[in-house]
Scaffold this active site. Structure first.
Site, PDB file in Angstrom:
ATOM      1  N   ASP A  18      -1.145 -82.155 -27.179  1.00  0.00           N
ATOM      2  CA  ASP A  18      -2.386 -81.730 -26.532  1.00  0.00           C
ATOM      3  C   ASP A  18      -3.545 -82.365 -27.284  1.00  0.00           C
ATOM      4  O   ASP A  18      -3.336 -83.283 -28.085  1.00  0.00           O
ATOM      5  CB  ASP A  18      -2.490 -80.201 -26.456  1.00  0.00           C
ATOM      6  N   LYS A  20      -3.988 -78.898 -23.330  1.00  0.00           N
ATOM      7  CA  LYS A  20      -4.563 -77.553 -23.421  1.00  0.00           C
ATOM      8  C   LYS A  20      -6.055 -77.640 -23.731  1.00  0.00           C
ATOM      9  O   LYS A  20      -6.492 -77.479 -24.867  1.00  0.00           O
ATOM     10  CB  LYS A  20      -3.829 -76.733 -24.475  1.00  0.00           C
ATOM     11  N   MET A  66     -10.704 -70.012 -32.298  1.00  0.00           N
ATOM     12  CA  MET A  66     -10.931 -70.040 -30.846  1.00  0.00           C
ATOM     13  C   MET A  66     -11.911 -68.954 -30.395  1.00  0.00           C
ATOM     14  O   MET A  66     -11.698 -68.304 -29.374  1.00  0.00           O
ATOM     15  CB  MET A  66      -9.599 -69.881 -30.100  1.00  0.00           C
TER      16      MET A  66
END
Length: 254
Positions: A38, A60, A175
């Site tokens: 990713d 992703k 995140m």
């Protein structure tokens, strides 16, 4: 394990600086027949993948996943069943909020041989490059790592914000850009001081990394004005104050 199957390597690529790849990770990438990747390893590492390898973009990106996690699991199983040696290339460390545990479980269920290759986690490396030691004798003797963006299908949060607010050490949040304001409000709600230092580090360990500092009260507004974007690591705690002393180092590759 089926002797006709290939082997899968769950490889952590570290936080982005290509020189922070482990020697083992570099060797496996260079010899891989299939690489499922990713965006988190970063362009420098992705561009170094060998031309001979079949490269599969698992993609992703925030709000735009080219493959679901189930599809990724099925893909690495399928390629191994074809007899290929597969590198599942992941940012940071495979088992640190990287869903590597889920992929490993799927491989065990399918009877496929696999190996985990740990990587340098961004939880420690990114703050370090920003001049923030996550532990410091004068500031924090403990550190905890939490996700700032949980599985949206969960009915209830798995995070104990009340205890996190009371935690006397450093909090490192993965995140957490989209939910920055909500996360900071949760900490304040349960009594963490609004003056607690906070830093957000974007594109950590890259030459264009950027650091936004503030405190629990004002960091969301500062981040909004600065246009902070993922990927980013958020550090909450007194260790952030050390950035004023140690954070002058420029990130240079090579």
């Amino acid at each position: 394990m089926n002797s006709g199957y290939g082997k899968v390597y769950l490889v952590g690529s570290g936080p982005g600086d290509p020189e922070l790849l482990t020697i083992k990770a570099r060797k496996l990438i260079d010899s891989a027949e299939v690489i499922v990747y990713d965006q988190l390893p970063g362009e420098a590492i992705l561009q170094s993948m060998p031309e001979t390898a079949e490269k599969i973009d698992a993609g992703k990106y925030a709000g735009n996943h080219k493959l679901t996690q189930t599809e990724i699991n099925d893909m690495i199983v399928k390629k191994a069943e074809e007899g290929k040696n597969v590198v599942r290339l992941k940012g940071g460390d495979p088992y640190m909020f990287g869903r590597g545990g889920e992929e490993a479980e799927k491989l065990v269920q399918a009877g496929i041989d696999f190996e985990v290759v740990p990587g340098i986690t961004s939880a420690i490396a990114v703050p370090a490059y920003a001049g923030i030691p996550v532990t410091h004798r004068d500031h924090a003797s403990m550190v905890t790592f939490i996700t700032g963006h949980e599985d949206p299908t969960k009915k209830e949060t798995g995070l104990d914000w009340e205890n996190l607010a009371r935690f006397p050490g450093t909090l490192v949040i993965f995140m957490g850009v989209k939910r920055l304001e909500q996360n900071m409000n949760a900490l304040k709600k349960y009594g963490k001081s609004p003056t607690t230092p906070v830093a957000i580090i974007e594109k950590g360990t890259h030459p264009d990394q950027r650091i936004t500092t503030g405190n629990l009260e004002n960091i969301a507004e500062k981040a909004k004005k600065a246009g902070v974007k993922a990927p980013a690591i958020t550090v909450v705690g007194d260790v952030v104050s050390v950035h004023d002393i140690l954070g002058m180092q420029e990130v240079v590759w090579g």
